[in-house]
Motif scaffolding. Structure first.
Motif, PDB file in Angstrom:
ATOM      1  N   ASP A 142       1.032  -1.126   0.172  1.00  0.00           N
ATOM      2  CA  ASP A 142       0.046  -0.062  -0.202  1.00  0.00           C
ATOM      3  C   ASP A 142       0.988   1.417   0.002  1.00  0.00           C
ATOM      4  N   ARG A 143       1.904   1.208   0.506  1.00  0.00           N
ATOM      5  CA  ARG A 143       2.823   2.457   0.444  1.00  0.00           C
ATOM      6  C   ARG A 143       3.552   2.387  -0.641  1.00  0.00           C
ATOM      7  N   ASP A 186      -3.911   4.153  -7.502  1.00  0.00           N
ATOM      8  CA  ASP A 186      -4.725   3.785  -8.367  1.00  0.00           C
ATOM      9  C   ASP A 186      -4.598   2.277  -8.935  1.00  0.00           C
ATOM     10  N   VAL A 187      -3.466   1.662  -8.222  1.00  0.00           N
ATOM     11  CA  VAL A 187      -3.250   0.391  -8.483  1.00  0.00           C
ATOM     12  C   VAL A 187      -4.235  -0.646  -7.797  1.00  0.00           C
ATOM     13  N   LEU A 188      -4.914  -1.662  -8.628  1.00  0.00           N
ATOM     14  CA  LEU A 188      -5.618  -2.740  -7.885  1.00  0.00           C
ATOM     15  C   LEU A 188      -4.776  -3.650  -7.300  1.00  0.00           C
ATOM     16  N   PHE A 189      -5.297  -4.415  -6.212  1.00  0.00           N
ATOM     17  CA  PHE A 189      -4.648  -5.516  -5.658  1.00  0.00           C
ATOM     18  C   PHE A 189      -5.542  -6.673  -5.733  1.00  0.00           C
ATOM     19  N   ALA A 190      -5.028  -7.963  -6.439  1.00  0.00           N
ATOM     20  CA  ALA A 190      -5.661  -8.800  -6.373  1.00  0.00           C
ATOM     21  C   ALA A 190      -5.124 -10.086  -5.578  1.00  0.00           C
ATOM     22  N   VAL A 191      -5.622 -10.709  -4.611  1.00  0.00           N
ATOM     23  CA  VAL A 191      -5.431 -11.561  -3.513  1.00  0.00           C
ATOM     24  C   VAL A 191      -5.700 -12.988  -4.071  1.00  0.00           C
ATOM     25  N   ASN A 192      -4.314 -13.834  -4.390  1.00  0.00           N
ATOM     26  CA  ASN A 192      -4.798 -14.999  -4.850  1.00  0.00           C
ATOM     27  C   ASN A 192      -4.647 -15.926  -3.456  1.00  0.00           C
ATOM     28  N   THR A 193      -5.712 -16.099  -2.973  1.00  0.00           N
ATOM     29  CA  THR A 193      -5.913 -17.083  -1.685  1.00  0.00           C
ATOM     30  C   THR A 193      -7.083 -18.092  -1.918  1.00  0.00           C
ATOM     31  N   SER A 194      -6.943 -19.055  -1.174  1.00  0.00           N
ATOM     32  CA  SER A 194      -7.986 -20.048  -1.167  1.00  0.00           C
ATOM     33  C   SER A 194      -8.782 -20.095   0.015  1.00  0.00           C
ATOM     34  N   ALA A 230      -8.353  -6.485   2.536  1.00  0.00           N
ATOM     35  CA  ALA A 230      -8.517  -4.942   2.066  1.00  0.00           C
ATOM     36  C   ALA A 230      -8.481  -3.833   3.246  1.00  0.00           C
ATOM     37  N   ALA A 231      -8.845  -4.307   4.308  1.00  0.00           N
ATOM     38  CA  ALA A 231      -9.079  -3.316   5.643  1.00  0.00           C
ATOM     39  C   ALA A 231      -7.713  -2.958   5.874  1.00  0.00           C
ATOM     40  N   VAL A 232      -6.560  -3.565   5.727  1.00  0.00           N
ATOM     41  CA  VAL A 232      -5.293  -3.333   5.723  1.00  0.00           C
ATOM     42  C   VAL A 232      -4.502  -2.086   4.870  1.00  0.00           C
ATOM     43  N   THR A 233      -5.480  -1.907   3.853  1.00  0.00           N
ATOM     44  CA  THR A 233      -4.924  -1.014   2.898  1.00  0.00           C
ATOM     45  C   THR A 233      -5.641   0.333   3.037  1.00  0.00           C
ATOM     46  N   GLY A 234      -5.434   1.450   2.167  1.00  0.00           N
ATOM     47  CA  GLY A 234      -6.039   2.593   2.241  1.00  0.00           C
ATOM     48  C   GLY A 234      -6.756   2.562   0.900  1.00  0.00           C
ATOM     49  N   ARG A 235      -6.979   1.488   0.292  1.00  0.00           N
ATOM     50  CA  ARG A 235      -7.925   1.399  -0.868  1.00  0.00           C
ATOM     51  C   ARG A 235      -8.911   0.007  -0.922  1.00  0.00           C
ATOM     52  N   PRO A 236      -9.579  -0.075   0.108  1.00  0.00           N
ATOM     53  CA  PRO A 236     -10.416  -1.055   0.312  1.00  0.00           C
ATOM     54  C   PRO A 236     -11.249  -1.443  -1.031  1.00  0.00           C
ATOM     55  N   ASP A 237     -11.587  -0.609  -1.763  1.00  0.00           N
ATOM     56  CA  ASP A 237     -12.344  -0.489  -2.786  1.00  0.00           C
ATOM     57  C   ASP A 237     -11.645  -1.134  -3.900  1.00  0.00           C
TER      58      ASP A 237
END
Length: 310
Positions: free
Chosen positions: A131-132, A137-145, A153-160
């Motif tokens: 996040d830092r 404007d970058v999107l984050f995709a979490v590859n998790t099962s 998302a709550a860890v970041t400043g861009r949860p949307d």
């Protein structure tokens, strides 16, 4: 007097009405991939093969070296080409990938896919740093099962701008991706993620953000119960898998699948599911725990329920 607007002005106006999110979707050129394990290297390979520049990062130099070697295996790439439409020069694919042990190079990424271990503390630290480092404007995709996209998302400043993308192994061959909508994930983020998957020839299926989603709520139970069958001496691993392939038409049995995914990943996923639902049906089989503790992780270690050449 005619109210018609000159063509040049009309085109200018049309361009001006394009939203920032529309531009972002069109301008995704560099993909950041965090984690160079089996899935991470498959993701990096797939995007590079489709013409994207890729920054692949991992804390382990050895893991990056293994990833480079795997992606560079020309015969493996050529085998893939016989099954798919995309044909790319293997050397060109490798040239599009930058390998690095730090997250700082991700400052130039347009989209980031994270593939680190299924451990909340590890993911928490990674997303604080991402996040830092990454552009706003970058999107984050979490590859998790199994881990909640909303929690990440709550860890970041861009949860949307955070969504889930659960890729299957082997990534280059699997046509479908489980896409997870977090509580705050915007429609624009979902649209951008699905469009990006389409650009690499994959279909996204959108599911809700509950632990395990669809695939792992079902698959982990199946693999775990198959391990219990071996533990209880109901049948050998080979015969358990034979039944699934012969009776149900599965291409791989559940224990072969577990070996391919990694028995440590299976154990981690079951642990998350058990802690999330507090349902005893997700308790890991003692044999599974013993094998992981012994380092018998499956394909990645050379031995799991079967032995593999390394």
């Amino acid at each position: 007097m005619s109210s018609a607007m000159p063509r040049e002005k009309r085109e200018e106006k049309e361009v001006d009405t394009m939203t920032g999110d529309d531009r972002n979707r069109m301008n995704i050129r560099t993909i950041g991939v965090v984690g160079a394990g089996t899935i991470g290297r498959g993701v990096a390979h797939t995007f590079a093969e489709h013409g994207f520049d890729v920054v692949l990062t991992d804390i382990s130099e050895a893991q990056l070296a293994d990833a480079r070697k795997a992606i560079a295996e020309l015969q493996r790439l050529q085998r893939l080409y016989t099954k798919r439409e995309v044909v790319a020069d293997p050397a060109a694919v490798l040239d599009r990938i930058t390998f690095d042990t730090g997250l700082e190079p991700l400052e130039r990424a347009d989209f980031v896919l994270e593939n680190v271990t299924e451990d909340w503390d590890v993911k928490h630290d990674v997303y604080l740093r991402l996040d830092r480092i990454c552009k706003p404007d970058v999107l984050f995709a979490v590859n998790t099962s199994a881990i909640s996209i909303t929690r990440v998302a709550a860890v970041t400043g861009r949860p949307d701008r955070v969504l889930g993308m659960h890729f299957m192994n082997p990534v280059p061959l699997m046509p479908m991706v489980e896409v997870i909508r977090g509580f705050h994930t915007s429609e624009q983020t979902m649209a951008a993620g699905l469009e990006l998957l389409g650009r690499i020839g994959k279909e996204g299926v959108v599911v809700a953000d509950l632990p395990g989603f669809i695939t792992n709520r079902v698959l982990m139970l199946t693999v775990n119960e198959a391990v219990f069958c071996v533990q209880d001496q109901v049948a050998s691993a080979k015969d358990v898998d034979r039944i699934f392939k012969g009776c149900f038409g599965h291409k791989m049995g559940p224990l072969e699948t577990g070996d391919l995914i990694g028995l440590d990943t299976i154990l981690n996923s079951l642990t998350v599911l058990f802690e999330s639902y507090r349902d005893p049906k997700y308790r890991p089989a003692p044999l599974l725990q013993k094998m992981v503790h012994a380092g018998l992780l499956g394909v990645k270690s050379g031995r799991g329920f079967y032995e593999y050449a390394r």
